[in-house]
Motif scaffolding. Structure first.
Motif, short mmCIF file in Angstrom:
data_model
loop_
_atom_site.label_atom_id
_atom_site.label_comp_id
_atom_site.label_asym_id
_atom_site.label_seq_id
_atom_site.Cartn_x
_atom_site.Cartn_y
_atom_site.Cartn_z
N THR A 105 -25.16 -18.83 -13.15
CA THR A 105 -24.50 -17.94 -14.10
C THR A 105 -25.14 -16.56 -14.11
OG1 THR A 105 -25.95 -18.75 -15.89
CG2 THR A 105 -23.80 -19.84 -15.61
N LYS A 121 -24.06 -14.73 -10.90
CA LYS A 121 -22.68 -14.30 -11.04
C LYS A 121 -22.58 -13.04 -11.90
CE LYS A 121 -18.07 -16.02 -12.31
NZ LYS A 121 -17.30 -17.20 -12.83
N THR A 173 -23.82 -10.09 -9.98
CA THR A 173 -22.81 -9.71 -8.99
C THR A 173 -21.72 -8.87 -9.64
OG1 THR A 173 -23.25 -11.72 -7.72
CG2 THR A 173 -21.17 -10.58 -7.29
N THR A 174 -21.28 -9.30 -10.82
CA THR A 174 -20.26 -8.55 -11.56
C THR A 174 -20.77 -7.17 -11.93
OG1 THR A 174 -19.31 -10.59 -12.47
CG2 THR A 174 -18.83 -8.55 -13.64
#
Length: 439
Positions: free
Chosen positions: A232, A235, A238-239
């Motif tokens: 999580t 992620k 990355t966002t």
């Protein structure tokens, strides 16, 4: 103003002389003047510029009501290190405005703090949601009074910049990226990012993470019950990299962002020579807009809530500054009287009227805030009640989440410099977190 605070003799004595208290407000104020006259209360905190000037007006009101003299000492961002040094050197302030839950917990563990008085605790019980009492408590004892709070889920924008680009306030992170690219294509970089300070980058991450990973994972990560190498986290990084990794979206590119502090990031959007269309940070941006730049919040500067990410709910991240009394201070008694005063709606109302301030105190009337924008944020903060999620980095040990040039601040600055490897950044974050939490 409507008061929900249960009025006691001690509370009345600390209210402003102009506030009516049952049994004779002027007599109580006079008594308080005699009690604290000739005494000095030293207060330490991170505030500078407009924030410090506004808080000094609150301290001046306390002095007028009690006769006590006050001195404010600026700590800079490294509150933990500075206060440690002052305690060890025999020069401890009486009261510290602590901006991080983790630092409050650290001070309590070192036996630096005095539990709040019965009067202050009664005010917290009457006027604050249980969440704020919990954040101010360690081991079942209440040590911190949250005087100033913040809504850290606000993106501030220039209406002119967005209107010129023909975009409206986005509801999703995907739409935010699209709007940012359109604004940049219109000739003005989309974001002024305050990368030099470090801590605003943690706020960027927390908003993305809370919405994308959900509140349960947020709480677990804040307590280090899941590692920073968790998928999580990767992620969310990355966002976040979709913004940080595109130089065309950032005023001055990544290099420029790393040389931009918070005040400058706001000036780049709302100054006389705009260099960006938007900036992300909390409600306190409004204080810089109105106080430093002399612009009008709600007209020259507007905000939209940080948008939802990947279908998750829009995040609501908060922060705050808690007043604590140090055992090593030279005047514990007067220091505690100041904290009791700060717990009153009157003390919060003084700064609320000046702007750049939100209070979690339910007794502060919405009409105390100077504009509709701030009134809406103040109401939202109080209405959120126990659903408030406190700034994650502020909950961490200071070595990881609250120290300039190290820990999460430094690692996310490095990520802003090169966001190409989120997995490696997550691993570095976990290494630093594990060391700090273990310590």
């Amino acid at each position: 103003m409507k008061r929900t605070l249960a009025v006691t003799g001690a509370t009345c004595a600390l209210a402003l002389a102009v506030t009516a208290c049952g049994g004779g407000g002027s007599d109580s104020a006079s008594s308080a003047n005699q009690e604290l006259k000739g005494q000095t209360v030293t207060v330490a905190g991170v505030w500078t510029g407009t924030e410090q000037a506004n808080f000094k007006k609150v301290l001046a009101a306390f002095s007028a009501a009690t006769g006590a003299r006050t001195e404010f000492v600026s700590t800079g961002d490294n509150v933990s290190t500075v206060i440690d040094s002052k305690v060890q050197g025999g020069d401890a302030p009486d009261v510290v405005m602590v901006p991080q839950v983790g630092v409050l917990q650290q001070f309590a563990a070192k036996n630096y703090l005095v539990p709040l008085s019965a009067t202050a605790q009664a005010s917290v019980t009457s006027n604050y949601s249980a969440a704020w009492k919990n954040y101010g408590s360690v081991g079942g004892k209440l040590y911190g009074l949250y005087y100033k709070a913040s809504d850290k889920s606000t993106v501030w924008y220039s209406p002119t910049a967005l209107d010129t680009a023909g975009v409206t306030a986005p509801k999703t992170f995907k739409d935010l990226l699209g709007a940012a690219k359109t604004v940049s294509d219109s000739g003005t970089p989309a974001f002024a990012v305050a990368g030099q300070d470090g801590w605003p980058l943690t706020d960027w991450f927390e908003n993305v993470y809370l919405s994308q990973a959900g509140p349960d994972n947020y709480d677990k990560l804040a307590q280090h019950k899941i590692p920073w190498t968790d998928p999580t986290v990767v992620k969310a990084l990355t966002t976040l990299g979709t913004v940080f990794g595109d130089d065309t979206l950032l005023a001055g590119g990544r290099k420029g962002a790393l040389q931009t502090d918070l005040a400058t990031s706001v000036q780049k959007v709302f100054g006389d020579k705009p260099a960006a269309g938007m900036t992300y940070e909390g409600d306190f941006v409004s204080g810089i807009v109105s106080g430093d730049l002399h612009k009008t919040v709600g007209t020259d500067a507007k905000f939209f809530p940080f948008p939802s990410v990947d279908g998750g709910p829009a995040p609501v991240v908060s922060g705050g500054d808690a007043a604590v009394v140090l055992k090593a201070g030279k005047n514990q008694k007067a220091g505690m009287k100041l904290v009791e005063y700060l717990a009153s709606p009157e003390a919060a109302t003084i700064w609320a009227k000046l702007g750049g301030f939100l209070s979690p105190n339910k007794g502060v009337a919405a009409t105390s805030y100077p504009d509709d924008t701030t009134r809406a944020m103040g109401k939202s903060l109080v209405d959120a009640g126990d659903a408030v999620r406190f700034d994650m980095s502020d909950q961490a040990p200071a070595a990881f989440g609250g120290t300039q040039g190290t820990g999460e601040w430094k690692i996310l600055q490095d990520f802003l410099r090169d966001p190409s490897n989120p997995k490696a950044t997550a691993a570095t974050l976990e290494s630093a977190a594990a060391k700090a939490y273990q310590g």
